[in-house]
Design a protein around this motif. Sequence first.
Motif, PDB file in Angstrom:
ATOM      1  N   THR A  59       0.831  -1.209   0.000  1.00  0.00           N
ATOM      2  CA  THR A  59       0.000   0.000   0.000  1.00  0.00           C
ATOM      3  C   THR A  59       0.859   1.250   0.000  1.00  0.00           C
ATOM      4  O   THR A  59       0.568   2.221  -0.718  1.00  0.00           O
ATOM      5  N   GLN A  60       1.916   1.249   0.791  1.00  0.00           N
ATOM      6  CA  GLN A  60       2.788   2.416   0.869  1.00  0.00           C
ATOM      7  C   GLN A  60       3.467   2.713  -0.470  1.00  0.00           C
ATOM      8  O   GLN A  60       3.545   3.870  -0.903  1.00  0.00           O
TER       9      GLN A  60
ATOM     10  N   LEU B 259       2.474   1.762  -3.594  1.00  0.00           N
ATOM     11  CA  LEU B 259       1.522   2.152  -4.633  1.00  0.00           C
ATOM     12  C   LEU B 259       0.954   3.545  -4.394  1.00  0.00           C
ATOM     13  O   LEU B 259       0.798   4.331  -5.340  1.00  0.00           O
ATOM     14  N   GLU B 260       0.642   3.863  -3.142  1.00  0.00           N
ATOM     15  CA  GLU B 260       0.131   5.203  -2.854  1.00  0.00           C
ATOM     16  C   GLU B 260       1.185   6.261  -3.115  1.00  0.00           C
ATOM     17  O   GLU B 260       0.876   7.348  -3.641  1.00  0.00           O
ATOM     18  N   THR B 261       2.431   5.967  -2.778  1.00  0.00           N
ATOM     19  CA  THR B 261       3.509   6.923  -3.047  1.00  0.00           C
ATOM     20  C   THR B 261       3.735   7.074  -4.544  1.00  0.00           C
ATOM     21  O   THR B 261       3.983   8.185  -5.036  1.00  0.00           O
TER      22      THR B 261
ATOM     23  N   SER C  99       1.549   6.835  -6.915  1.00  0.00           N
ATOM     24  CA  SER C  99       0.477   7.645  -7.507  1.00  0.00           C
ATOM     25  C   SER C  99       0.664   9.133  -7.247  1.00  0.00           C
ATOM     26  O   SER C  99       0.161   9.961  -8.000  1.00  0.00           O
ATOM     27  N   ARG C 100       1.408   9.453  -6.178  1.00  0.00           N
ATOM     28  CA  ARG C 100       1.645  10.863  -5.855  1.00  0.00           C
ATOM     29  C   ARG C 100       2.987  11.362  -6.374  1.00  0.00           C
ATOM     30  O   ARG C 100       3.065  12.448  -6.957  1.00  0.00           O
TER      31      ARG C 100
ATOM     32  N   GLU D  61      -1.466  -2.712 -11.141  1.00  0.00           N
ATOM     33  CA  GLU D  61      -1.753  -1.373 -10.621  1.00  0.00           C
ATOM     34  C   GLU D  61      -0.569  -0.427 -10.845  1.00  0.00           C
ATOM     35  O   GLU D  61      -0.752   0.733 -11.231  1.00  0.00           O
TER      36      GLU D  61
END
Length: 227
Positions: free
Chosen positions: A47-48, A50-52, A54-55, A196
């Motif tokens: 999660t860390q 993939l979220e990073t 995307s940003r 993803e």
Amino acid sequence: MNLPELITKGGPAMWPLIFLSILALSTIIERIWFWTQTLLNEGKILTQILETASRNWEIAAKVARDYREHPIAKFLYAPLKLNNPEPEVFHFALESAADDALSAMRRGDKILEAVIALSPLLGLLGTVLGLIRSLANIQISDLGTSSTTGVTLGISESLISTATGLIVAIVSLAFYRLFQALWFNQVRIFRKAGGELEVIYRQKWMDLDDSRYALRSNRDPLEQREL
């Protein structure tokens, strides 16, 4: 009956069975430790990253590098460390990294497969050797007399190796199937995570293409006026 007596009565096949049981036990313990460490923080790390990504794509590579000892982070770090690759190159890097990581996760499977295959055969061999040894001393005239008591006892003792081989094979098979189930679940997670990340990168790549096109469109009239 204690362990030394069990080994003695089981015959010569007990020694390779003991070796296979130790080999299987050490492999099972190592795999349990590996899967515990792998599954413990996998969701958080994935999660860390993939979220990073995307940003901020550059920071995502640093996050994956910090966790690269973990299989999922090592898998995602392989394409993240590339410098603006083509989408096809990015996809190839994902596939190559997935193959390496998933192959490493199957370490120990061949050992358990060998133990599962060999243990029952060795147990059966021990039983056959025990039967040969017991029946070699019996004579037709001894049938129905007390002389056959030792033969009956020898036959029962010869079955010890078969029981031992089956126990070793059954325990090894149970853990082998468990590790296989965990591995197949990792294949699903890797495919989903890779998909993803690839979607995020393709969106980033399209934004870069739009920026390059806009830059060329703004620059061409200036170049024409200079000419």
